[in-house]
Design a protein around this motif. Structure first.
Motif, PDB file in Angstrom:
ATOM      1  N   GLY A 110      16.823 -91.963  40.154  1.00 42.17           N
ATOM      2  CA  GLY A 110      15.635 -91.686  40.374  1.00 42.17           C
ATOM      3  C   GLY A 110      15.446 -90.392  41.499  1.00 42.17           C
ATOM      4  N   CYS A 111      14.157 -90.270  41.539  1.00 41.64           N
ATOM      5  CA  CYS A 111      13.816 -88.907  42.567  1.00 41.64           C
ATOM      6  C   CYS A 111      12.661 -89.253  43.550  1.00 41.64           C
ATOM      7  CB  CYS A 111      13.381 -88.028  41.375  1.00 41.64           C
ATOM      8  SG  CYS A 111      13.155 -86.360  41.893  1.00 41.64           S
ATOM      9  N   LYS A 112      13.050 -88.325  44.602  1.00 45.75           N
ATOM     10  CA  LYS A 112      11.788 -88.429  45.530  1.00 45.75           C
ATOM     11  C   LYS A 112      10.603 -87.388  45.268  1.00 45.75           C
ATOM     12  CE  LYS A 112      15.236 -88.563  49.131  1.00 45.75           C
ATOM     13  NZ  LYS A 112      16.060 -87.539  49.832  1.00 45.75           N
ATOM     14  N   MET A 113      10.735 -86.843  44.328  1.00 44.97           N
ATOM     15  CA  MET A 113       9.823 -85.369  44.366  1.00 44.97           C
ATOM     16  C   MET A 113       8.546 -85.791  43.744  1.00 44.97           C
ATOM     17  SD  MET A 113      11.465 -83.066  45.840  1.00 44.97           S
ATOM     18  CE  MET A 113      12.854 -83.324  46.607  1.00 44.97           C
ATOM     19  N   GLY A 114       8.218 -86.785  42.948  1.00 44.76           N
ATOM     20  CA  GLY A 114       7.055 -87.519  42.767  1.00 44.76           C
ATOM     21  C   GLY A 114       6.186 -86.533  41.895  1.00 44.76           C
ATOM     22  N   CYS A 115       6.668 -85.753  40.926  1.00 40.68           N
ATOM     23  CA  CYS A 115       5.967 -85.034  39.741  1.00 40.68           C
ATOM     24  C   CYS A 115       5.164 -85.600  39.081  1.00 40.68           C
ATOM     25  CB  CYS A 115       6.829 -84.411  39.119  1.00 40.68           C
ATOM     26  SG  CYS A 115       7.938 -82.939  40.052  1.00 40.68           S
ATOM     27  N   LYS A 116       3.860 -85.463  38.720  1.00 39.52           N
ATOM     28  CA  LYS A 116       2.887 -86.393  37.987  1.00 39.52           C
ATOM     29  C   LYS A 116       3.029 -86.294  36.616  1.00 39.52           C
ATOM     30  CE  LYS A 116       0.580 -87.617  42.060  1.00 39.52           C
ATOM     31  NZ  LYS A 116       1.778 -87.297  42.927  1.00 39.52           N
ATOM     32  N   PHE A 117       4.074 -86.083  35.950  1.00 39.59           N
ATOM     33  CA  PHE A 117       4.263 -86.076  34.334  1.00 39.59           C
ATOM     34  C   PHE A 117       5.506 -86.594  34.323  1.00 39.59           C
ATOM     35  CE2 PHE A 117       5.007 -81.981  36.357  1.00 39.59           C
ATOM     36  CZ  PHE A 117       6.647 -81.891  35.982  1.00 39.59           C
ATOM     37  N   CYS A 118       6.355 -87.108  35.285  1.00 43.74           N
ATOM     38  CA  CYS A 118       7.778 -87.516  34.998  1.00 43.74           C
ATOM     39  C   CYS A 118       7.937 -89.134  35.398  1.00 43.74           C
ATOM     40  CB  CYS A 118       8.416 -86.682  36.098  1.00 43.74           C
ATOM     41  SG  CYS A 118      10.011 -86.976  36.211  1.00 43.74           S
ATOM     42  N   GLN A 119       8.793 -89.425  34.493  1.00 38.00           N
ATOM     43  CA  GLN A 119       9.130 -90.824  34.154  1.00 38.00           C
ATOM     44  C   GLN A 119       9.935 -91.263  35.267  1.00 38.00           C
ATOM     45  OE1 GLN A 119       7.901 -92.999  31.845  1.00 38.00           O
ATOM     46  NE2 GLN A 119       8.797 -94.698  33.115  1.00 38.00           N
ATOM     47  N   THR A 120      10.986 -90.303  35.656  1.00 38.22           N
ATOM     48  CA  THR A 120      11.952 -90.640  36.741  1.00 38.22           C
ATOM     49  C   THR A 120      11.166 -90.660  38.197  1.00 38.22           C
ATOM     50  OG1 THR A 120      13.524 -89.115  35.589  1.00 38.22           O
ATOM     51  CG2 THR A 120      14.046 -89.502  37.720  1.00 38.22           C
ATOM     52  N   ALA A 121      10.000 -89.968  38.183  1.00 36.59           N
ATOM     53  CA  ALA A 121       9.192 -89.894  39.567  1.00 36.59           C
ATOM     54  C   ALA A 121       8.734 -91.496  39.648  1.00 36.59           C
ATOM     55  CB  ALA A 121       8.195 -89.213  39.516  1.00 36.59           C
ATOM     56  N   ARG A 122       8.403 -92.150  38.577  1.00 37.85           N
ATOM     57  CA  ARG A 122       8.156 -93.537  38.615  1.00 37.85           C
ATOM     58  C   ARG A 122       8.663 -94.456  39.077  1.00 37.85           C
ATOM     59  NH1 ARG A 122       3.210 -94.580  36.482  1.00 37.85           N
ATOM     60  NH2 ARG A 122       3.955 -96.483  35.641  1.00 37.85           N
TER      61      ARG A 122
ATOM     62  N   GLY B 127      16.334 -86.661  39.137  1.00 37.04           N
ATOM     63  CA  GLY B 127      16.658 -86.327  40.119  1.00 37.04           C
ATOM     64  C   GLY B 127      16.448 -84.651  40.388  1.00 37.04           C
ATOM     65  N   GLU B 128      16.272 -84.626  41.803  1.00 40.51           N
ATOM     66  CA  GLU B 128      16.336 -82.897  41.948  1.00 40.51           C
ATOM     67  C   GLU B 128      17.665 -82.430  42.595  1.00 40.51           C
ATOM     68  OE1 GLU B 128      14.220 -80.081  42.286  1.00 40.51           O
ATOM     69  OE2 GLU B 128      16.020 -79.264  43.326  1.00 40.51           O
ATOM     70  N   PRO B 129      18.382 -81.556  41.760  1.00 41.79           N
ATOM     71  CA  PRO B 129      19.397 -81.460  42.031  1.00 41.79           C
ATOM     72  C   PRO B 129      19.942 -80.713  43.625  1.00 41.79           C
ATOM     73  CG  PRO B 129      19.138 -80.265  39.880  1.00 41.79           C
ATOM     74  CD  PRO B 129      17.786 -81.148  40.538  1.00 41.79           C
TER      75      PRO B 129
HETATM   76  S1  SF4 Z   1      13.100 -85.602  38.095  1.00 42.83           S
HETATM   77 FE1  SF4 Z   1      12.414 -83.433  38.222  1.00 42.83          FE
HETATM   78  S2  SF4 Z   1      10.351 -83.559  37.222  1.00 42.83           S
HETATM   79 FE2  SF4 Z   1      10.993 -85.883  37.589  1.00 42.83          FE
HETATM   80  S3  SF4 Z   1      10.052 -85.993  39.754  1.00 42.83           S
HETATM   81 FE3  SF4 Z   1      12.158 -85.244  40.236  1.00 42.83          FE
HETATM   82  S4  SF4 Z   1      11.929 -83.103  40.342  1.00 42.83           S
HETATM   83 FE4  SF4 Z   1      10.109 -83.908  39.369  1.00 42.83          FE
END
Ligand code: SF4
Length: 340
Positions: free
Chosen positions: A111-123, A159-161
């Motif tokens: 997953g990921c914390k960053m919440g980008c509004k085009f990204c499936q991982t963010a969801r 994720g955000e490395p």
């Molecule tokens: S995986 Fe990348 S694009 Fe997706 S929410 Fe995280 S930082 Fe943003």
């Protein structure tokens, strides 16, 4: 327990010295057998064949835990694979065939914390960081379980490395060891959504050959903050400042990613602002049409819009590469990982 996939060679040497009374010779042999040959036949390698006692002790402590490849999905040579981790969570990685070699897109978090509004991982939200061993395990699986010749790594998966900095850098150290995985730093790209402290920390690590990619997606703070909440913490001016002082190697460039979304960031004004933001940074810009993601209302641009946007940038002196999305039907395109 020797979790070798997450262990830099110098640390393995120390373990061999302290625990087994051996040294670099056996540590390097172990590294070679695991990372180059997949670790299935270590006891028959010349270094261990004559020392059954050593191998018997070592074999009990040695763990090769890359996670279990649970599913592979293929489209036109591109392969997305899902790895089930020891705690039951799953991650995705993608093998991307290039002209002369394969690139592996590696995840750094579940997953990921960053919440980008085009990204499936963010969801998916954020579940946890991956260990260095789990990051390296994706390369191990791609090479030794799935049989792909991986020469390039892009830290661009889930994720955000830079949000998992220590594990990321340990994985980089393991992957770049010539005695093991042997993936040169210049063949690795770390992609960030713009975590400025991460860029600054990387700048201090004296690894000029590793490539840095930045997801831009909006040429002004209003557009970018609407798409990428990270921009509210580190706006474009702070991002640019960190790049201006970043120690690129001679003739080095930053890779910028710009996902073009119809009606959101695709106007000619956006292109002109983007060119202004880029100047005078040395940049290679990848222009990528938005991949539809369930749950977001955005639309993909037409081919014509892609061409016009790219042309506007080129006219302003920006080096642009149009990346037509690959892997859309298997959800392996940019921003689509996470539909596990
Ligand atoms: S995986 Fe990348 S694009 Fe997706 S929410 Fe995280 S930082 Fe943003």
């Amino acid at each position: 327990m020797i979790d070798i996939l997450g262990l830099p060679l110098d640390k393995l040497v120390k373990i061999m010295q302290v625990e087994y009374g051996k040294g670099p010779f056996h540590a390097q042999a172990l590294y070679r057998e695991v990372f180059k040959n997949g670790g299935t036949d270590i006891d028959h390698s010349p270094e261990f064949k004559g020392s059954p006692r050593l191998w018997s002790d070592l074999g009990k402590a040695l763990c090769i835990l890359p996670g279990r490849v649970e599913k592979t999905i293929e489209e036109g040579g591109l392969v997305k694979f899902i790895t089930r981790l020891a705690d039951g969570l799953a991650i995705e990685s993608v093998v991307i065939p290039m002209t002369r070699h394969n690139t592996l897109c590696v995840s750094s978090q579940v997953g990921c914390k960053m919440g980008c509004k085009f990204c499936q991982t963010a969801r998916m939200g954020f579940k946890r960081n991956l260990s260095a061993s789990e990051i390296v395990g994706q390369v191990f699986n791609a090479r030794h379980i799935l049989g792909h010749d991986i020469k390039n790594i892009v830290f661009m998966g889930m994720g955000e490395p830079f949000d998992n900095f220590e594990a990321l850098m340990t994985a980089v150290e393991v992957l770049s060891s010539q005695k093991g995985c042997d993936i040169a730093l210049r063949h690795m790209t770390i992609s960030t959504c713009g975590v400025v402290p991460g860029i600054e920390r990387l700048a201090q690590m004296n690894l000029p050959n590793i490539r840095l990619a930045v997801s831009i997606n909006g040429p002004d703070d209003a557009t970018r903050s609407a798409l990428m909440p990270v921009n509210r913490t580190w706006p474009l001016a702070a991002l640019k400042k960190s790049l201006e002082t970043y120690p690129l190697p001679p003739r080095g460039v930053f890779l910028f990613e710009y996902i073009l979304i119809k009606g959101v960031n695709d106007a000619m004004d956006h292109a002109r602002s983007l060119a202004r933001f880029i100047h005078p940074l040395p940049v290679r810009l990848n222009l990528i049409p938005y991949n539809p993601v369930a749950g977001f209302d955005h639309l993909s641009p037409s081919d014509e819009q892609m061409h016009e946007f790219a042309q506007q940038l080129t006219d302003k002196g920006v080096f642009v590469i149009k990346r037509w999305s690959r892997g859309r039907s298997v959800s392996a395109g940019c921003g689509q990982l996470g539909e596990i």
